[in-house]
Design a protein around this motif. Structure first.
Motif, PDB file in Angstrom:
ATOM      1  N   LEU A 184       0.837  -1.166   0.010  1.00  0.00           N
ATOM      2  CA  LEU A 184      -0.081   0.003  -0.007  1.00  0.00           C
ATOM      3  C   LEU A 184       0.891   1.248   0.025  1.00  0.00           C
ATOM      4  O   LEU A 184       0.489   2.163  -0.735  1.00  0.00           O
ATOM      5  CB  LEU A 184      -0.869   0.143   1.165  1.00  0.00           C
ATOM      6  N   ASN A 185       1.834   1.184   0.872  1.00  0.00           N
ATOM      7  CA  ASN A 185       2.775   2.444   0.804  1.00  0.00           C
ATOM      8  C   ASN A 185       3.354   2.926  -0.558  1.00  0.00           C
ATOM      9  O   ASN A 185       3.488   3.959  -1.170  1.00  0.00           O
ATOM     10  CB  ASN A 185       3.955   2.309   1.574  1.00  0.00           C
ATOM     11  N   ASP A 186       3.665   1.685  -1.270  1.00  0.00           N
ATOM     12  CA  ASP A 186       4.330   1.812  -2.660  1.00  0.00           C
ATOM     13  C   ASP A 186       3.127   2.381  -3.645  1.00  0.00           C
ATOM     14  O   ASP A 186       3.445   3.239  -4.361  1.00  0.00           O
ATOM     15  CB  ASP A 186       4.584   0.313  -3.204  1.00  0.00           C
ATOM     16  N   LEU A 187       1.910   1.930  -3.373  1.00  0.00           N
ATOM     17  CA  LEU A 187       0.884   2.544  -4.326  1.00  0.00           C
ATOM     18  C   LEU A 187       0.544   3.948  -3.896  1.00  0.00           C
ATOM     19  O   LEU A 187       0.487   4.718  -4.913  1.00  0.00           O
ATOM     20  CB  LEU A 187      -0.328   1.712  -4.047  1.00  0.00           C
ATOM     21  N   GLU A 188       0.628   4.036  -2.607  1.00  0.00           N
ATOM     22  CA  GLU A 188       0.593   5.728  -2.468  1.00  0.00           C
ATOM     23  C   GLU A 188       1.582   6.497  -2.665  1.00  0.00           C
ATOM     24  O   GLU A 188       1.380   7.540  -3.232  1.00  0.00           O
ATOM     25  CB  GLU A 188       0.544   5.719  -0.828  1.00  0.00           C
ATOM     26  N   GLU A 189       2.735   6.038  -2.946  1.00  0.00           N
ATOM     27  CA  GLU A 189       3.978   6.721  -3.405  1.00  0.00           C
ATOM     28  C   GLU A 189       3.704   6.938  -4.891  1.00  0.00           C
ATOM     29  O   GLU A 189       4.299   7.977  -5.389  1.00  0.00           O
ATOM     30  CB  GLU A 189       5.337   6.005  -3.126  1.00  0.00           C
ATOM     31  N   LEU A 190       3.299   5.985  -5.740  1.00  0.00           N
ATOM     32  CA  LEU A 190       3.268   6.227  -6.907  1.00  0.00           C
ATOM     33  C   LEU A 190       2.169   7.234  -7.096  1.00  0.00           C
ATOM     34  O   LEU A 190       2.386   8.210  -8.321  1.00  0.00           O
ATOM     35  CB  LEU A 190       2.798   4.814  -7.653  1.00  0.00           C
ATOM     36  N   MET A 191       1.017   7.245  -6.376  1.00  0.00           N
ATOM     37  CA  MET A 191      -0.034   8.198  -6.742  1.00  0.00           C
ATOM     38  C   MET A 191       0.038   9.544  -5.931  1.00  0.00           C
ATOM     39  O   MET A 191      -1.031  10.370  -5.775  1.00  0.00           O
ATOM     40  CB  MET A 191      -1.396   7.585  -6.631  1.00  0.00           C
ATOM     41  N   SER A 192       1.257   9.732  -5.248  1.00  0.00           N
ATOM     42  CA  SER A 192       1.339  10.834  -4.570  1.00  0.00           C
ATOM     43  C   SER A 192       1.115  12.122  -5.296  1.00  0.00           C
ATOM     44  O   SER A 192       1.669  12.258  -6.255  1.00  0.00           O
ATOM     45  CB  SER A 192       2.750  10.749  -3.958  1.00  0.00           C
ATOM     46  N   THR A 193       0.582  13.222  -4.433  1.00  0.00           N
ATOM     47  CA  THR A 193       0.192  14.371  -5.058  1.00  0.00           C
ATOM     48  C   THR A 193       1.583  15.433  -5.140  1.00  0.00           C
ATOM     49  O   THR A 193       1.502  16.235  -5.695  1.00  0.00           O
ATOM     50  CB  THR A 193      -0.916  15.215  -4.513  1.00  0.00           C
ATOM     51  N   LEU A 194       2.629  15.007  -4.439  1.00  0.00           N
ATOM     52  CA  LEU A 194       3.819  15.546  -4.496  1.00  0.00           C
ATOM     53  C   LEU A 194       4.236  16.105  -5.618  1.00  0.00           C
ATOM     54  O   LEU A 194       4.367  15.160  -6.613  1.00  0.00           O
ATOM     55  CB  LEU A 194       4.842  15.056  -3.411  1.00  0.00           C
ATOM     56  N   GLU A 195       4.933  17.071  -5.868  1.00  0.00           N
ATOM     57  CA  GLU A 195       5.670  17.518  -6.965  1.00  0.00           C
ATOM     58  C   GLU A 195       4.641  17.455  -8.133  1.00  0.00           C
ATOM     59  O   GLU A 195       4.983  16.974  -9.286  1.00  0.00           O
ATOM     60  CB  GLU A 195       6.910  16.943  -7.317  1.00  0.00           C
ATOM     61  N   ASN A 196       3.306  17.738  -7.881  1.00  0.00           N
ATOM     62  CA  ASN A 196       2.382  17.993  -9.051  1.00  0.00           C
ATOM     63  C   ASN A 196       2.233  16.456  -9.614  1.00  0.00           C
ATOM     64  O   ASN A 196       2.261  16.276 -10.964  1.00  0.00           O
ATOM     65  CB  ASN A 196       2.711  18.875 -10.073  1.00  0.00           C
ATOM     66  N   PHE A 197       2.110  15.423  -8.822  1.00  0.00           N
ATOM     67  CA  PHE A 197       1.927  14.101  -9.100  1.00  0.00           C
ATOM     68  C   PHE A 197       3.072  13.481 -10.151  1.00  0.00           C
ATOM     69  O   PHE A 197       2.869  12.988 -11.163  1.00  0.00           O
ATOM     70  CB  PHE A 197       0.648  13.698 -10.032  1.00  0.00           C
ATOM     71  N   ARG A 198       4.515  13.935  -9.783  1.00  0.00           N
ATOM     72  CA  ARG A 198       5.562  13.786 -10.600  1.00  0.00           C
ATOM     73  C   ARG A 198       5.597  11.998 -10.810  1.00  0.00           C
ATOM     74  O   ARG A 198       6.062  11.596 -11.920  1.00  0.00           O
ATOM     75  CB  ARG A 198       6.702  14.108  -9.724  1.00  0.00           C
ATOM     76  N   GLN A 199       5.442  11.262  -9.602  1.00  0.00           N
ATOM     77  CA  GLN A 199       5.841   9.912 -10.174  1.00  0.00           C
ATOM     78  C   GLN A 199       4.698   9.183 -10.717  1.00  0.00           C
ATOM     79  O   GLN A 199       4.969   8.349 -11.617  1.00  0.00           O
ATOM     80  CB  GLN A 199       5.794   9.164  -8.609  1.00  0.00           C
ATOM     81  N   TYR A 200       3.462   9.531 -10.799  1.00  0.00           N
ATOM     82  CA  TYR A 200       2.339   9.253 -11.497  1.00  0.00           C
ATOM     83  C   TYR A 200       2.490   9.564 -12.990  1.00  0.00           C
ATOM     84  O   TYR A 200       2.335   8.949 -14.042  1.00  0.00           O
ATOM     85  CB  TYR A 200       0.955   9.634 -11.146  1.00  0.00           C
ATOM     86  N   ARG A 201       2.923  10.674 -13.087  1.00  0.00           N
ATOM     87  CA  ARG A 201       3.032  11.328 -14.618  1.00  0.00           C
ATOM     88  C   ARG A 201       4.126  10.726 -15.161  1.00  0.00           C
ATOM     89  O   ARG A 201       4.203  10.255 -16.376  1.00  0.00           O
ATOM     90  CB  ARG A 201       3.417  13.034 -14.569  1.00  0.00           C
ATOM     91  N   ARG A 202       5.341  10.425 -14.651  1.00  0.00           N
ATOM     92  CA  ARG A 202       6.364   9.657 -15.212  1.00  0.00           C
ATOM     93  C   ARG A 202       5.917   8.279 -15.540  1.00  0.00           C
ATOM     94  O   ARG A 202       6.462   7.424 -16.672  1.00  0.00           O
ATOM     95  CB  ARG A 202       7.718   9.531 -14.197  1.00  0.00           C
ATOM     96  N   ARG A 203       5.159   7.566 -14.551  1.00  0.00           N
ATOM     97  CA  ARG A 203       4.928   6.316 -15.021  1.00  0.00           C
ATOM     98  C   ARG A 203       3.846   6.341 -16.276  1.00  0.00           C
ATOM     99  O   ARG A 203       3.885   5.372 -17.056  1.00  0.00           O
ATOM    100  CB  ARG A 203       4.030   5.679 -13.713  1.00  0.00           C
TER     101      ARG A 203
END
Length: 289
Positions: free
Chosen positions: A153-172
């Motif tokens: 769950l922590n990994d999923l939250e990190e992926l969908m984190s709003t930090l830095e304008n959803f940086r991790q999600y946008r990259r994925r």
């Protein structure tokens, strides 16, 4: 013609015509099945949204036909909110901490499959449901959740984190091959368009800023490609599971916290499990509200 293979859920020999089947529930479907059906249901919602609806959502609020012009987009928004409420409702359904923990573990498994399917919109709905105030405070419940599930769950939250304008999600999302079906995050789509709209209406001299309007058009046009790549053709769709995923039963959001207090009355000033630094917020139910 449907793009997927349909399969009617069959009855066993012991069933009779007069018997009513037990309503479908979380425990009746495997995690991978649930994820695939949620993914397909969400794709169907996305595919029905016409590109003009995104523009109408922000720019035609005074039009008498406003609600009609964006009805498919509203349906997609409502579906996302319904999934989020369903996740929280399912966790709060059971009375014992161990039973609730088991539901959390099953829901995390579904979320992991959604990640593998690049079904980011549904994944974010799950993460938001896990972080509902009525769920995150359940100290006795979270203590029963297996460490492996917590790490997942922590990994999923990190992926969908709003930090830095959803940086991790946008990259994925950008790394997903264009030949593979993926479903982008609806709330971020609307936020990006709104940002361009708020900052692009007119120039100081009152003239329309066509350069910025072109940016809005290009942003909306990008969404068309997500409708073109359908989920894998070999996915078998069970009519009963699909119907359940499209109409997930849930408790009204305003009642969830009260149920949470009934399940675990207040006895600790601290939250049960630390919420990640990112914040999770529901998609607005309507731009007119």
């Amino acid at each position: 013609k449907q793009w997927y293979q349909r399969r009617v859920r069959g009855r066993s020999n012991s069933d009779t015509k007069n018997q009513k089947r037990k309503p479908l529930g979380l425990s009746d479907v495997t995690s991978s099945q649930f994820a695939r059906h949620l993914h397909c249901a969400d794709f169907d919602m996305l595919a029905k949204v016409e590109l003009h609806e995104y523009f109408s959502y922000f720019c035609r609020k005074k039009d008498p036909r406003y609600n009609l012009l964006k009805r498919h987009l509203d349906n997609w928004i409502s579906h996302w909110n319904r999934v989020t409420a369903w996740v929280a409702s399912e966790i709060l359904r059971d009375e014992t901490p161990r039973a609730r923990a088991a539901r959390i573990e099953k829901l995390i498994e579904i979320a992991k499959h959604l990640k593998q399917l690049f079904s980011f919109n549904m994944l974010y709905a799950f993460v938001t449901g896990f972080n509902h105030c009525g769920v995150s405070r359940l100290k006795k419940t979270w203590e029963q959740v297996k460490p492996g599930s917590i790490r997942a769950l922590n990994d999923l939250e990190e992926l969908m984190s709003t930090l830095e304008n959803f940086r991790q999600y946008r990259r994925r999302l950008a790394s997903v091959p264009r030949t593979v079906c993926s479903i982008p995050l609806l709330s971020l789509i609307l936020r990006d368009i709104e940002f361009l709209n708020v900052n692009s209406a007119k120039l100081k001299n009152g003239l329309w800023n066509f350069g910025k309007l072109r940016l809005i058009k290009n942003k909306i046009s990008e969404l068309e490609r997500y409708k073109m790549i359908k989920p894998q053709n070999n996915i078998q769709i069970d009519d009963e599971i699909m119907a359940y995923c499209r109409h997930l039963p849930s408790t009204p959001s305003e009642k969830l916290y009260d149920i949470s207090l009934e399940r675990e009355p207040k006895d600790q000033p601290k939250a049960a499990r630390p919420i990640s630094a990112s914040s999770f917020s529901s998609v607005a139910t309507s731009s007119s509200s």
